[in-house]
Design a protein around this motif. Structure first.
Motif, mmCIF file in Angstrom:
data_model
loop_
_atom_site.group_PDB
_atom_site.id
_atom_site.type_symbol
_atom_site.label_atom_id
_atom_site.label_comp_id
_atom_site.label_asym_id
_atom_site.label_seq_id
_atom_site.Cartn_x
_atom_site.Cartn_y
_atom_site.Cartn_z
ATOM 1 N N VAL A 269 75.462 -34.829 -29.988
ATOM 2 C CA VAL A 269 76.582 -33.900 -30.128
ATOM 3 C C VAL A 269 77.279 -34.014 -31.471
ATOM 4 C CG1 VAL A 269 76.979 -33.786 -27.650
ATOM 5 C CG2 VAL A 269 78.156 -35.543 -29.019
ATOM 6 N N GLU A 270 76.719 -34.758 -32.431
ATOM 7 C CA GLU A 270 77.347 -34.830 -33.750
ATOM 8 C C GLU A 270 77.521 -33.427 -34.336
ATOM 9 O OE1 GLU A 270 74.819 -38.601 -33.343
ATOM 10 O OE2 GLU A 270 74.726 -36.484 -32.780
ATOM 11 N N ALA A 271 78.686 -33.189 -34.893
ATOM 12 C CA ALA A 271 78.983 -31.885 -35.479
ATOM 13 C C ALA A 271 78.334 -31.751 -36.852
ATOM 14 C CB ALA A 271 80.487 -31.681 -35.576
ATOM 15 N N VAL B 2 77.692 -22.478 -38.035
ATOM 16 C CA VAL B 2 77.272 -23.687 -37.320
ATOM 17 C C VAL B 2 78.387 -24.732 -37.324
ATOM 18 C CG1 VAL B 2 75.575 -25.546 -37.231
ATOM 19 C CG2 VAL B 2 74.846 -23.232 -37.857
ATOM 20 N N ASP B 3 79.067 -24.872 -38.439
ATOM 21 C CA ASP B 3 80.201 -25.794 -38.539
ATOM 22 C C ASP B 3 81.246 -25.461 -37.487
ATOM 23 O OD1 ASP B 3 82.767 -26.906 -39.380
ATOM 24 O OD2 ASP B 3 81.887 -27.271 -41.350
ATOM 25 N N GLU B 4 81.608 -24.192 -37.382
ATOM 26 C CA GLU B 4 82.651 -23.761 -36.449
ATOM 27 C C GLU B 4 82.241 -24.041 -35.001
ATOM 28 O OE1 GLU B 4 86.486 -22.210 -35.829
ATOM 29 O OE2 GLU B 4 85.461 -22.372 -37.774
ATOM 30 N N VAL B 5 81.011 -23.684 -34.660
ATOM 31 C CA VAL B 5 80.559 -23.892 -33.280
ATOM 32 C C VAL B 5 80.450 -25.381 -32.959
ATOM 33 C CG1 VAL B 5 78.659 -23.511 -31.655
ATOM 34 C CG2 VAL B 5 79.330 -21.683 -33.221
ATOM 35 N N SER B 6 79.918 -26.153 -33.890
ATOM 36 C CA SER B 6 79.668 -27.573 -33.602
ATOM 37 C C SER B 6 80.950 -28.396 -33.511
ATOM 38 C CB SER B 6 78.736 -28.174 -34.659
ATOM 39 O OG SER B 6 79.375 -28.284 -35.912
ATOM 40 N N HIS B 7 82.040 -27.889 -34.033
ATOM 41 C CA HIS B 7 83.334 -28.574 -33.914
ATOM 42 C C HIS B 7 84.169 -28.007 -32.766
ATOM 43 C CE1 HIS B 7 82.375 -29.903 -38.070
ATOM 44 N NE2 HIS B 7 83.122 -30.956 -37.756
ATOM 45 N N SER B 8 83.564 -27.128 -31.956
ATOM 46 C CA SER B 8 84.313 -26.470 -30.889
ATOM 47 C C SER B 8 83.991 -27.070 -29.524
ATOM 48 C CB SER B 8 83.980 -24.977 -30.851
ATOM 49 O OG SER B 8 82.712 -24.753 -30.249
ATOM 50 N N LYS B 9 84.773 -26.689 -28.529
ATOM 51 C CA LYS B 9 84.542 -27.137 -27.159
ATOM 52 C C LYS B 9 83.265 -26.550 -26.558
ATOM 53 C CE LYS B 9 88.389 -25.218 -25.742
ATOM 54 N NZ LYS B 9 89.513 -24.739 -24.889
ATOM 55 N N PHE B 10 82.716 -25.501 -27.225
ATOM 56 C CA PHE B 10 81.513 -24.844 -26.698
ATOM 57 C C PHE B 10 80.215 -25.471 -27.198
ATOM 58 C CE2 PHE B 10 84.736 -21.346 -26.990
ATOM 59 C CZ PHE B 10 84.952 -21.223 -25.625
ATOM 60 N N LYS C 9 87.393 -15.558 -36.788
ATOM 61 C CA LYS C 9 88.669 -15.164 -36.185
ATOM 62 C C LYS C 9 88.490 -14.909 -34.691
ATOM 63 C CE LYS C 9 90.225 -10.969 -36.497
ATOM 64 N NZ LYS C 9 90.735 -9.663 -37.011
ATOM 65 N N GLU C 10 87.452 -14.169 -34.322
ATOM 66 C CA GLU C 10 87.216 -13.920 -32.906
ATOM 67 C C GLU C 10 86.789 -15.191 -32.176
ATOM 68 O OE1 GLU C 10 86.601 -9.273 -32.027
ATOM 69 O OE2 GLU C 10 85.038 -10.670 -31.419
ATOM 70 N N PHE C 11 85.938 -15.990 -32.812
ATOM 71 C CA PHE C 11 85.470 -17.205 -32.151
ATOM 72 C C PHE C 11 86.643 -18.149 -31.851
ATOM 73 C CE2 PHE C 11 83.729 -21.497 -31.950
ATOM 74 C CZ PHE C 11 82.652 -21.320 -31.088
ATOM 75 N N GLN C 12 87.547 -18.265 -32.795
ATOM 76 C CA GLN C 12 88.705 -19.128 -32.576
ATOM 77 C C GLN C 12 89.586 -18.593 -31.455
ATOM 78 O OE1 GLN C 12 90.273 -19.227 -36.579
ATOM 79 N NE2 GLN C 12 88.625 -20.559 -37.306
ATOM 80 N N GLY C 13 89.627 -17.283 -31.324
ATOM 81 C CA GLY C 13 90.338 -16.693 -30.198
ATOM 82 C C GLY C 13 89.674 -17.023 -28.875
ATOM 83 N N TYR C 14 88.332 -16.995 -28.854
ATOM 84 C CA TYR C 14 87.619 -17.367 -27.633
ATOM 85 C C TYR C 14 87.855 -18.835 -27.290
ATOM 86 C CZ TYR C 14 85.024 -12.939 -27.936
ATOM 87 O OH TYR C 14 84.664 -11.616 -27.984
ATOM 88 N N GLU C 15 87.907 -19.676 -28.316
ATOM 89 C CA GLU C 15 88.140 -21.094 -28.035
ATOM 90 C C GLU C 15 89.539 -21.309 -27.474
ATOM 91 O OE1 GLU C 15 87.119 -25.426 -29.767
ATOM 92 O OE2 GLU C 15 87.470 -23.861 -31.238
ATOM 93 N N ALA C 16 90.485 -20.572 -27.992
ATOM 94 C CA ALA C 16 91.853 -20.703 -27.479
ATOM 95 C C ALA C 16 91.933 -20.264 -26.021
ATOM 96 C CB ALA C 16 92.802 -19.879 -28.343
ATOM 97 N N SER C 17 91.175 -19.226 -25.678
ATOM 98 C CA SER C 17 91.208 -18.722 -24.304
ATOM 99 C C SER C 17 90.271 -19.494 -23.383
ATOM 100 C CB SER C 17 90.821 -17.243 -24.275
ATOM 101 O OG SER C 17 89.434 -17.075 -24.584
#
Length: 833
Positions: A753-755, A663-671, A614-622
């Motif tokens: 960069v493969e997720a 790892v799934d969440e981070v690897s599919h993110s802009k970060f 939940k927090e990580f997705q908020g960071y990605e949005a911001s």
């Protein structure tokens, strides 16, 4: 700094190879060893085996007896050693809850001996006849204060007055000193500083100097009257422990365990006249960790045991400079100078080695874990007897050995080809974000032993693709790290290492009693300044260093407890300010990942990984992610076979599913392109390993490590901390992370960069133990509210039987440092808890 020692450019550059080379940790066949951090151990002199964790030693007044206290996690013991040949001639054993601690003293006539009883709130007393001890009735210390409230005195250092009439006791956990009248048994107590440790007497026994190990003072206590009175307080270095007196020169010497100094005190003026530095090289961070002192018989030299450097510093008291260093075994704790010799006790001897014999730690087994297979009790202490007649040439040779053993002469190495880890603090890196995941207590072989690559033992692989599919897939797809070691034996040290790159003498002395039911507080994961391994306890931890540099961080579960509202809260205000209060603290009733996880008797809120996401997705949005995140995922600890709690397989699967989702969440993110995820265990105590009991799980997950390679470089917890520091622009916190090899060989300059797509474990995440599960009744009695507050022997055995079957048999211990154990020691050494 030792004259002539080459400078290691800590904080400026790092070397790519540790002194431990590409070998493995543990004892070697030639009587040497490699510690988990990578230091080589080559003790000088004659070696003899002692008991579990020798912490102190003292000579009798007639010099005919050397008394040693072994205060480890298992069976503790008092041993009598003949100083003529260094042979153990008597062992008196104490199984928990019976206990001894560091305090040792003889009466002036040598006919009585006294030993502190730690959490039993007593002083053991013995008659001494013909070089042997006979235990008599103990001296019982107060268990309540004058207001009737319960107190835990926990006697540590003790001293007998020259007239033999009074005993002065440092009450470690009561912040007090007690004076006992040995004639009628009466006693009186006064308050002193925090965590008093050692006592030395002066002024004909009328004045006691007491080191306050939890602070930075020595209390001066008038013990001449009916009741002791603190008359003065002398400021010294950080966390003072050992103290010795030179009566002829009216001088005291105090070892400061976390500022790597000896304070010299003029007893007449009660002032510090100078500080003797113990840094092994110019600008060295802390880590020498001095914890014992001895004066030469002529009073011209001071011998200082540096527990962190595995050596004895030989200090010329005329100019306060170190003349040289004498190599010891691992973690020296006491030193005595007599008759041209040094007697040195080494708490950890030559280390652990493999623990894959019969009775090895197994969370699903019904058989008890052997003390020779449990990381907390399997290491045997040693006594080094060193002849000092070799003069300056011998001392120079010893010094060169210590310098080589500890890498004090490391030179800058060329940059590894394509490395993304900075070689110098402040250099740029494509990695802008670091996520640090710490789990609980597994060995390499327990999860990765059956991988198709790396140095594993498939017969020890307890959690496979059904319960740990993500950890195993990530280890193979990114980088396989099969030579990585926890720098700790248990969690109480392990958490200090993971966030401060050290475990100081206070924690090392205290955790065994805490783990074995001997009434010591938990020396980690709290705000007590005594446990902070640094010259300044307010700047001891990685989050404090980040805050100092203005680097943003977010904390998910590190060093927190639940408050009255069930919210996570940290005692340290710097950490608390960066803590997600909705991310659950250590609580095995709450899930890491699975909504089907059967929470018991508590309000858990969201699974830990859901709150983090939940927090990580908020960071990605911001578009703003903190540079550093600390994420605690504790459930691979398991609850053994306790009825109604998840099975060990379900716990590990719950933990693994959380890691996979992170790892799934981070690897599919802009970060993803700018992130490195570091994963390890705080220690390796709950499983077997065919290489060494300290070898543990380690993962480095990033586009820059997605190589599928095996990296067998010698790494440890300190290596991981050092790599994180370099990526975040921090200098080393201690000598250990300054020395440790950064994990540069795990990285490549060509990112993939493969997720990663997480895999849900096939194990039933809702599976629970029943009353018929192996050792369910025993597991039901275990305290699982805090990590490691359990009997690890039965706990690990229960887990093994649960996975492998009630009739499965574990392989035999293989741990023998010096051949056969003398008959009079065999029972004591085989019954550690």
């Amino acid at each position: 700094m030792l004259a002539g020692t080459a400078v290691l450019a800590t904080g400026a550059a790092v070397a790519l190879a540790a002194a431990g080379g590409q070998g493995s940790a543990g004892p070697k066949d030639d009587g040497t060893a490699i510690t988990p951090v990578g230091y080589k151990v080559t003790p000088a002199g004659q070696q003899a085996q002692l008991g579990n964790l020798p912490l102190n030693a003292v000579l009798s007044p007639d010099k005919s007896m050397l008394l040693v206290s072994n205060a480890g996690q298992g069976t503790q013991s008092l041993q009598v050693v003949d100083p003529e040949d260094s042979e153990v001639v008597q062992t008196i054993s104490y199984k928990s809850p019976a206990a001894i601690f560091t305090g040792l003293a003889f009466s002036p006539d040598g006919k009585r001996a006294y030993v502190s009883g730690g959490g039993r709130e007593i002083i053991h007393t013995y008659d001494v006849v013909d070089g042997r001890l006979t235990e008599k009735d103990p001296i019982k210390l107060p268990t309540k204060n004058p207001d009737g409230q319960a107190v835990n005195m926990y006697p540590a250092g003790i001293a007998v007055t020259p007239d033999g009439e009074r005993l002065v006791v440092a009450d470690r956990l009561a912040d007090a000193v007690t004076v006992v009248n040995l004639g009628d048994g009466s006693m009186a107590t006064t308050a002193v500083g925090h965590d008093p440790y050692a006592v030395v007497l002066a002024d004909g026994g009328n004045t006691a100097y007491v080191t306050n190990q939890g602070g930075n003072t020595v209390s001066v206590v008038d013990v001449s009257g009916a009741a002791p009175v603190q008359s003065d307080s002398i400021e010294v270095g950080t966390h003072p422990n050992a103290v010795v007196a030179d009566a002829e020169r009216d001088t005291l010497y105090v070892a400061n365990g976390d500022s790597d100094q000896v304070s010299v005190i003029d007893a007449a003026t009660r002032k510090v006249t100078r500080s003797i530095g113990l840094a092994p090289y110019r600008h060295a961070p802390v880590g020498s960790n001095p914890d014992a002192l001895a004066l030469s018989e002529d009073g011209r030299r001071l011998y200082v045991a540096n527990s962190g450097n595995n050596d004895i510093a030989v200090v010329d008291l005329k100019d306060g400079k170190t003349d040289g260093l004498i190599p010891t075994a691992w973690y020296p704790t006491a030193v005595i100078a007599y008759d041209g010799k040094l007697y040195v006790t080494n708490a950890k001897g030559l280390g652990a080695g493999p623990n894959n014999g019969p009775g090895y730690p197994n969370p699903t087994s019904t058989a008890a874990t052997s003390p020779d297979q449990y990381s907390g009790s399997m290491m045997k202490g040693t006594l080094s007897t060193v002849q000092l007649g070799g003069g300056n040439k011998q001392l120079k040779r010893w010094t060169r050995t210590v310098v080589a053993n500890n890498g004090f002469e490391q030179k800058d190495s060329p940059r590894a080809s394509g490395a993304v880890v900075p070689r110098r603090v402040g250099e740029k890196s494509p990695i802008k974000h670091v996520i640090y995941v710490v789990k609980e207590n597994r060995t390499y072989d327990q999860e990765f032993g059956s991988l198709s690559r790396g140095n594993g033992d498939a017969s020890l692989n307890l959690f496979g693709d059904d319960s740990a599919p993500n950890a195993r897939a990530l280890e193979q797809r990114f980088v396989t790290l099969d030579n990585f070691y926890a720098d700790a034996e248990v969690s109480a040290q392990g958490w200090n290492w993971t966030v401060a790159a050290n475990s100081n003498p206070y924690s090392e002395q205290g955790w065994p009693a805490n783990y074995s039911g001997r009434n010591h507080s938990y020396p980690s994961e709290n705000g007590d300044p005594a446990i902070a391994p640094n010259k300044d306890p307010e700047h001891a931890y990685i989050w404090q260093r980040l805050a100092d540099k203005g680097v943003g961080f977010r904390n998910y579960g590190f060093y927190v407890n639940a408050d009255a509202a069930g919210k996570a809260t940290a005692q340290d205000p710097v950490l608390n300010a960066g803590t997600d209060r909705d991310f659950g603290p250590y609580n095995l009733s709450c899930p890491d990942s699975a909504n089907t996880f059967p929470a018991r008797g508590t309000t858990c809120g969201s699974p830990r990984i859901e709150e983090w996401k939940k927090e990580f997705q908020g960071y990605e949005a911001s578009g703003e992610l903190p540079a550093f995140e600390m994420v605690r995922l504790p459930n691979d600890h398991t609850s053994g076979t306790k009825a109604g709690m998840p099975t060990p397989q379900a716990y590990v699967a719950d933990n693994d599913w959380a890691l996979g989702q992170l790892v799934d969440e981070v690897s599919h993110s802009k970060f993803w392109k700018s992130t490195a995820i570091f994963v390890t265990e705080d220690d390796a105590q709950n499983g077997p390993d065919h290489v060494d009991a300290h070898r543990t799980i380690s993962q480095v997950i990033s586009p820059y490590t997605q190589t599928g390679r095996v990296d067998s470089t010698f790494y440890s917890t300190a290596s991981m901390v050092r790599t994180i520091e370099l990526l975040l622009g921090l200098s080393p916190m201690t000598q250990f992370d300054a020395y440790a090899t950064p994990m540069v060989n795990s990285f490549t300059a060509r990112p993939r960069v493969e997720a990663y797509d997480a895999v849900k474990p096939s194990t039933d995440l809702a599976a629970v133990n029943t009353v018929n599960s192996p050792l369910a009744k025993v597991s039901a009695k275990q305290d699982l509210t805090k990590e490691d507050q359990i009997d690890e022997r039965t706990f690990n055995e229960a887990i093994w039987k649960s996975v492998r079957g009630a009739g499965s048999v574990m392989p035999a211990p293989r741990h023998d440092l010096y051949g056969a154990v003398p008959n009079d020691q065999a029972a004591e050494l085989d019954d550690d808890d």
